[in-house]
Enzyme design. Structure first.
Site, PDB file in Angstrom:
ATOM      1  CB  ILE A 163      -0.920   0.019   1.233  1.00 30.79           C
ATOM      2  CG1 ILE A 163      -1.773  -1.255   1.301  1.00 30.79           C
ATOM      3  CG2 ILE A 163      -1.808   1.253   1.241  1.00 30.79           C
ATOM      4  CD1 ILE A 163      -2.599  -1.373   2.567  1.00 30.79           C
ATOM      5  CB  CYS A 164       0.706   4.469  -1.747  1.00 34.28           C
ATOM      6  SG  CYS A 164       0.495   3.945  -3.464  1.00 34.28           S
ATOM      7  CB  VAL A 165      -0.430   5.563   3.038  1.00 34.59           C
ATOM      8  CG1 VAL A 165      -0.345   6.798   2.162  1.00 34.59           C
ATOM      9  CG2 VAL A 165      -1.778   4.871   2.849  1.00 34.59           C
TER      10      VAL A 165
END
Length: 464
Positions: free
Chosen positions: A278-280
């Protein structure tokens, strides 16, 4: 496994096609499908077609564009199971989670269907005998380059905003999920005039051809920092507007006054959700020394409960495991996971690394896998300093019972998004700008409509 390109009537590549993109299952190693890679001529043709459709689509009423997006969203909802199944086959993401991403994408198209018609300019107070306006206009041809980790939701956000504001689009999904991207395109394009949206399968070379095209006015990219910087370099030569959401190395700061078991649950959700892809995702953890023992013990139990998790492919697993092995060799303590399983596929265990020294590469670089490296800090101030010392600036999370610490943290951390006491969540409609190596520009929310348009000032006064 069935060749998905053939099953879904997508542009399949034959077994002897030299430029085919081959996808093998990250779950069992079997063939998923082969997709024909776009040529340089295909890219040029798609851009030329998009340029030819600009005037028609830009001139369409905003409500008409919104209606097209609503119809496309309904088609995506109708085929949500198929999109989720294809996503799982290509990337290993469990179908239930993948379906959540598909439905989120449909919801985003619906959101921009509503926001597009109310996106507005301004009237200016000039001479009372004249009319002065600031009018938003589409930028023209948008090149949209999207990732594999949440391919439908991310693509729908960028496609929806670009199309709602009257841009034409050439979309290249990640070469790790071309079937998902092509199927998404097949569901959207019937509701648009010819040439308004074209989807191309291809790898980084195809993306470079597209980003470097003189016919592209806007490039929106979600992916690695290295690719984003190459795209920015290409845009500097052509003059295209660039939107980038790139790598992240998001910190989680655990204060000394919270429940360590709850903090470990939050850390596990952030580090292991979608296998850390996940990007974050939580990429590095700074825990107050007073909680370090019980926190690491509880986080280790969370990792052991989860066990093996699917990664997108074997090369990515090798990258993730390489970072883990290097950290252990440099003194980190392996508490859970960290061993490549036998057999086909690309699974990897949820992994916890304790006693990580501040200079370790795994704390400096994005791992993008189910790995939770833990660094012990003496107090909140030390943790806040360490969390903020990084070249990335996507997001950060702080767990604390102190309102004073929470206020200081969100003001001090040089990132686009700060979350206090929840690794994920937030009100709808928020839009952040990443910092540093994580990119530039609004990538979602109503503000993305501003990024997708350019402003013209108009002054009208009567002739004598």
């Amino acid at each position: 496994m069935t060749d998905l390109a053939v099953e879904l009537d997508l542009p399949a590549a034959g077994p002897d096609e030299p430029n085919a993109i081959r996808i093998d299952s990250p779950l069992d190693g079997g063939l998923v499908g082969r997709v024909a890679k776009a040529s340089r001529q295909d890219v040029a043709g798609a851009v030329a077609t998009a340029r030819g459709a600009r005037a028609l689509w830009a001139g369409a009423p905003a409500a008409e564009r919104g209606a097209a997006l609503r119809s496309a969203a309904a088609a995506i909802r109708d085929r949500a199971e198929d999109l989720a199944r294809v996503n799982e086959a290509e990337t290993g993401r469990p179908a239930a989670d993948a379906k959540d991403g598909v439905l989120a994408g449909a919801g985003t198209l619906e959101q921009y269907a509503e926001l597009g018609p109310v996106h507005r300019g301004r009237s200016l107070l000039g001479d009372p005998g004249a009319t002065d306006l600031m009018v938003p206009e589409p930028r023209g041809v948008a090149a949209v380059l999207t990732p594999w980790n949440d391919p439908v939701a991310v693509a729908c956000g960028l496609l929806g905003a670009a199309l709602a504001t009257g841009n034409t689009v050439v979309h290249k999904p990640s070469e790790r999920c071309p079937h998902t991207g092509l199927l998404l395109g097949e569901l959207i394009t019937p509701y648009l005039p010819e040439g308004v949206l074209t989807c191309l399968a291809g790898d980084g070379e195809v993306g470079a051809w597209l980003a470097g095209s003189d016919g592209v006015d806007l490039i929106a990219h979600v992916g690695s920092t290295e690719a984003g910087r190459a795209i920015a370099g290409a845009a500097a030569r052509t003059g295209a507007k660039v939107l980038l959401e790139n790598g992240g190395n998001d910190p989680l700061l655990v204060d000394g006054d919270v429940d360590p078991a709850w903090a470990a649950e939050q850390a596990a959700t952030g580090a292991f959700g979608n296998s850390g892809q996940i990007c974050v995702a939580v990429e590095r953890i700074y825990v107050h020394r007073a909680l370090a023992g019980p926190f690491v013990e509880a986080l280790t139990a969370e990792a052991e409960r989860l066990g093996l998790l699917p990664l997108v492919d074997v090369p990515h697993r090798e990258k993730v495991h390489g970072q883990v092995a290097d950290a252990v060799a440099e003194g980190a303590r392996l508490c859970a996971g960290g061993v490549v399983p036998e057999g086909p596929g690309a699974r990897y265990p949820a992994t916890v690394l304790a006693d990580c020294a501040p200079g370790l590469a795994i704390l400096r670089e994005e791992t993008f896998g189910p790995v939770a490296p833990v660094c012990v800090v003496d107090d909140f101030e030390a943790g806040l300093r360490a969390a903020g010392e990084d070249r990335y600036g996507l997001a950060a999370t702080v767990l604390t019972r102190s309102m004073e610490h929470a206020q200081r943290a969100w003001r001090a951390l040089p990132v686009g998004t700060v979350k206090v006491n929840a690794v994920f969540g937030g009100a709808p409609g928020g839009a952040a700008q990443p910092r540093g190596a994580s990119g530039q520009g609004f990538g979602y929310g109503p503000e993305l409509l501003d990024e997708m348009t350019t402003t013209k000032v108009v002054h009208v006064e009567p002739a004598p």
